[in-house]
Scaffold this motif. Structure first.
Motif, PDB file in Angstrom:
ATOM      1  N   LEU A  31       0.798  -1.100   0.193  1.00  0.00           N
ATOM      2  CA  LEU A  31      -0.121  -0.158  -0.036  1.00  0.00           C
ATOM      3  C   LEU A  31       0.851   1.356  -0.126  1.00  0.00           C
ATOM      4  N   GLY A  32       1.934   1.173   0.902  1.00  0.00           N
ATOM      5  CA  GLY A  32       2.761   2.359   0.735  1.00  0.00           C
ATOM      6  C   GLY A  32       3.586   2.509  -0.636  1.00  0.00           C
ATOM      7  N   ARG A  33       3.940   1.543  -1.328  1.00  0.00           N
ATOM      8  CA  ARG A  33       4.401   1.616  -2.422  1.00  0.00           C
ATOM      9  C   ARG A  33       3.524   2.226  -3.528  1.00  0.00           C
ATOM     10  N   PHE A  34       2.252   1.952  -3.553  1.00  0.00           N
ATOM     11  CA  PHE A  34       1.176   2.286  -4.279  1.00  0.00           C
ATOM     12  C   PHE A  34       1.151   3.687  -3.991  1.00  0.00           C
ATOM     13  N   ILE A  35       1.075   4.311  -3.086  1.00  0.00           N
ATOM     14  CA  ILE A  35       0.850   5.583  -2.666  1.00  0.00           C
ATOM     15  C   ILE A  35       1.919   6.456  -3.030  1.00  0.00           C
ATOM     16  N   GLU A  36       3.308   5.992  -2.883  1.00  0.00           N
ATOM     17  CA  GLU A  36       4.388   6.622  -3.288  1.00  0.00           C
ATOM     18  C   GLU A  36       4.687   6.586  -4.918  1.00  0.00           C
ATOM     19  N   GLY A  37       3.764   5.721  -5.531  1.00  0.00           N
ATOM     20  CA  GLY A  37       3.943   5.594  -7.067  1.00  0.00           C
ATOM     21  C   GLY A  37       3.357   6.561  -7.891  1.00  0.00           C
ATOM     22  N   ASN A  38       2.572   7.530  -7.444  1.00  0.00           N
ATOM     23  CA  ASN A  38       2.143   8.806  -8.019  1.00  0.00           C
ATOM     24  C   ASN A  38       1.164   8.066  -9.270  1.00  0.00           C
ATOM     25  N   HIS A  39       0.480   7.322  -9.219  1.00  0.00           N
ATOM     26  CA  HIS A  39      -0.360   6.514 -10.336  1.00  0.00           C
ATOM     27  C   HIS A  39      -1.192   7.700 -10.671  1.00  0.00           C
ATOM     28  N   TYR A  40      -1.961   8.404  -9.843  1.00  0.00           N
ATOM     29  CA  TYR A  40      -2.937   9.377 -10.401  1.00  0.00           C
ATOM     30  C   TYR A  40      -2.387  10.382 -11.122  1.00  0.00           C
ATOM     31  N   GLU A  41      -1.192  11.002 -10.766  1.00  0.00           N
ATOM     32  CA  GLU A  41      -0.506  12.069 -11.311  1.00  0.00           C
ATOM     33  C   GLU A  41      -0.011  11.700 -12.684  1.00  0.00           C
ATOM     34  N   ALA A  42       0.497  10.502 -12.943  1.00  0.00           N
ATOM     35  CA  ALA A  42       0.769   9.892 -14.325  1.00  0.00           C
ATOM     36  C   ALA A  42      -0.430   9.937 -15.306  1.00  0.00           C
ATOM     37  N   LEU A  43      -1.449   9.382 -14.544  1.00  0.00           N
ATOM     38  CA  LEU A  43      -2.600   9.413 -15.375  1.00  0.00           C
ATOM     39  C   LEU A  43      -3.280  11.049 -15.772  1.00  0.00           C
ATOM     40  N   THR A  45      -1.447  13.631 -16.082  1.00  0.00           N
ATOM     41  CA  THR A  45      -0.285  14.186 -16.871  1.00  0.00           C
ATOM     42  C   THR A  45      -0.729  13.812 -18.113  1.00  0.00           C
ATOM     43  N   ALA A  46      -0.808  12.597 -18.408  1.00  0.00           N
ATOM     44  CA  ALA A  46      -1.124  12.054 -19.600  1.00  0.00           C
ATOM     45  C   ALA A  46      -2.333  12.648 -20.322  1.00  0.00           C
ATOM     46  N   LEU A  47      -3.540  12.826 -19.586  1.00  0.00           N
ATOM     47  CA  LEU A  47      -4.574  13.306 -20.075  1.00  0.00           C
ATOM     48  C   LEU A  47      -4.367  14.943 -20.389  1.00  0.00           C
ATOM     49  N   GLN A  48      -3.700  15.670 -19.502  1.00  0.00           N
ATOM     50  CA  GLN A  48      -3.592  16.926 -19.778  1.00  0.00           C
ATOM     51  C   GLN A  48      -2.626  17.256 -21.055  1.00  0.00           C
ATOM     52  N   ASP A  51      -2.358  12.801 -24.370  1.00  0.00           N
ATOM     53  CA  ASP A  51      -1.784  11.679 -24.970  1.00  0.00           C
ATOM     54  C   ASP A  51      -2.702  10.537 -24.564  1.00  0.00           C
ATOM     55  N   LYS A  52      -3.841  10.167 -25.116  1.00  0.00           N
ATOM     56  CA  LYS A  52      -4.835   9.367 -24.973  1.00  0.00           C
ATOM     57  C   LYS A  52      -4.410   8.103 -24.807  1.00  0.00           C
ATOM     58  N   GLU A  53      -3.392   7.487 -25.527  1.00  0.00           N
ATOM     59  CA  GLU A  53      -3.137   6.094 -25.309  1.00  0.00           C
ATOM     60  C   GLU A  53      -2.440   5.855 -24.307  1.00  0.00           C
ATOM     61  N   GLU A  54      -1.494   6.826 -23.442  1.00  0.00           N
ATOM     62  CA  GLU A  54      -0.601   6.823 -22.480  1.00  0.00           C
ATOM     63  C   GLU A  54      -1.794   6.953 -21.386  1.00  0.00           C
ATOM     64  N   ALA A  55      -2.615   7.749 -21.550  1.00  0.00           N
ATOM     65  CA  ALA A  55      -3.883   7.901 -20.305  1.00  0.00           C
ATOM     66  C   ALA A  55      -4.543   6.668 -20.257  1.00  0.00           C
ATOM     67  N   GLU A  93     -16.010  14.233 -15.356  1.00  0.00           N
ATOM     68  CA  GLU A  93     -16.494  13.916 -13.959  1.00  0.00           C
ATOM     69  C   GLU A  93     -16.110  12.594 -13.361  1.00  0.00           C
ATOM     70  N   CYS A  94     -15.604  11.626 -14.199  1.00  0.00           N
ATOM     71  CA  CYS A  94     -15.060  10.490 -13.755  1.00  0.00           C
ATOM     72  C   CYS A  94     -13.726  10.763 -13.058  1.00  0.00           C
ATOM     73  N   LEU A  95     -12.991  11.640 -13.835  1.00  0.00           N
ATOM     74  CA  LEU A  95     -11.580  11.988 -13.269  1.00  0.00           C
ATOM     75  C   LEU A  95     -11.674  12.663 -12.124  1.00  0.00           C
ATOM     76  N   ALA A  96     -12.779  13.555 -11.863  1.00  0.00           N
ATOM     77  CA  ALA A  96     -12.966  14.203 -10.937  1.00  0.00           C
ATOM     78  C   ALA A  96     -13.235  13.169  -9.531  1.00  0.00           C
ATOM     79  N   ALA A  97     -14.202  12.412  -9.804  1.00  0.00           N
ATOM     80  CA  ALA A  97     -14.437  11.347  -8.653  1.00  0.00           C
ATOM     81  C   ALA A  97     -13.344  10.526  -8.475  1.00  0.00           C
ATOM     82  N   LEU A  98     -12.238  10.208  -9.366  1.00  0.00           N
ATOM     83  CA  LEU A  98     -11.140   9.129  -9.210  1.00  0.00           C
ATOM     84  C   LEU A  98     -10.228  10.002  -8.380  1.00  0.00           C
ATOM     85  N   LYS A  99     -10.170  11.429  -8.577  1.00  0.00           N
ATOM     86  CA  LYS A  99      -9.313  12.121  -7.843  1.00  0.00           C
ATOM     87  C   LYS A  99      -9.679  12.215  -6.381  1.00  0.00           C
ATOM     88  N   GLN A 100     -10.827  12.507  -6.025  1.00  0.00           N
ATOM     89  CA  GLN A 100     -11.441  12.499  -4.798  1.00  0.00           C
ATOM     90  C   GLN A 100     -11.325  11.035  -4.072  1.00  0.00           C
TER      91      GLN A 100
END
Length: 114
Positions: A31-43, A45-48, A51-55, A93-100
């Motif tokens: 769980l600690g590795r997951f939190i440190e992995g910045n998974h949401y931030e990478a997602l 960044t790809a959306l912003q 890069d839909k393929e990377e997202a 909306e889905c991205l906002a819900a995912l962030k929350q």
């Protein structure tokens, strides 16, 4: 730590622990590795960057990791977001819900890890 799942929309600890032989120490490390992995931030960044393929790849990865850790809310929203990205549909909306959900999961994870 009580692993009672009643009312917990973020974690299914019983499921997670059943996968790893009840080893709470291992679950906390993963769980600690997951939190440190910045998974949401990478997602995000790809959306912003458009890069839909990377997202879609990042959403798929987040879906897999969250399923392995039994992060219920993140997994469900990742499934939905991955499909929205692939369909080139509005995912705001889905991205906002995912962030929350991600933020709330991190907060709840701190309780589990302590």
């Amino acid at each position: 730590m009580d692993t009672n799942n009643a009312g917990n929309e973020y974690f299914d600890l019983d499921d997670a622990l059943s996968r790893i032989g009840g080893n709470m120490g291992l679950y906390k490390r993963l769980l600690g590795r997951f939190i440190e992995g910045n998974h949401y931030e990478a997602l995000e960044t790809a959306l912003q960057s458009g890069d839909k393929e990377e997202a879609a790849r990042q959403a798929h990865s987040l879906k897999g990791v969250s399923a392995n850790l039994s992060l219920v809310k993140i997994r469900a929203l990742s499934v939905e977001l991955e499909q929205l990205i692939k369909d080139d549909a509005d995912h705001t909306e889905c991205l906002a819900a995912l962030k929350q959900a991600f933020d709330a999961t991190v907060e709840k994870a701190a309780e589990i890890m302590n």
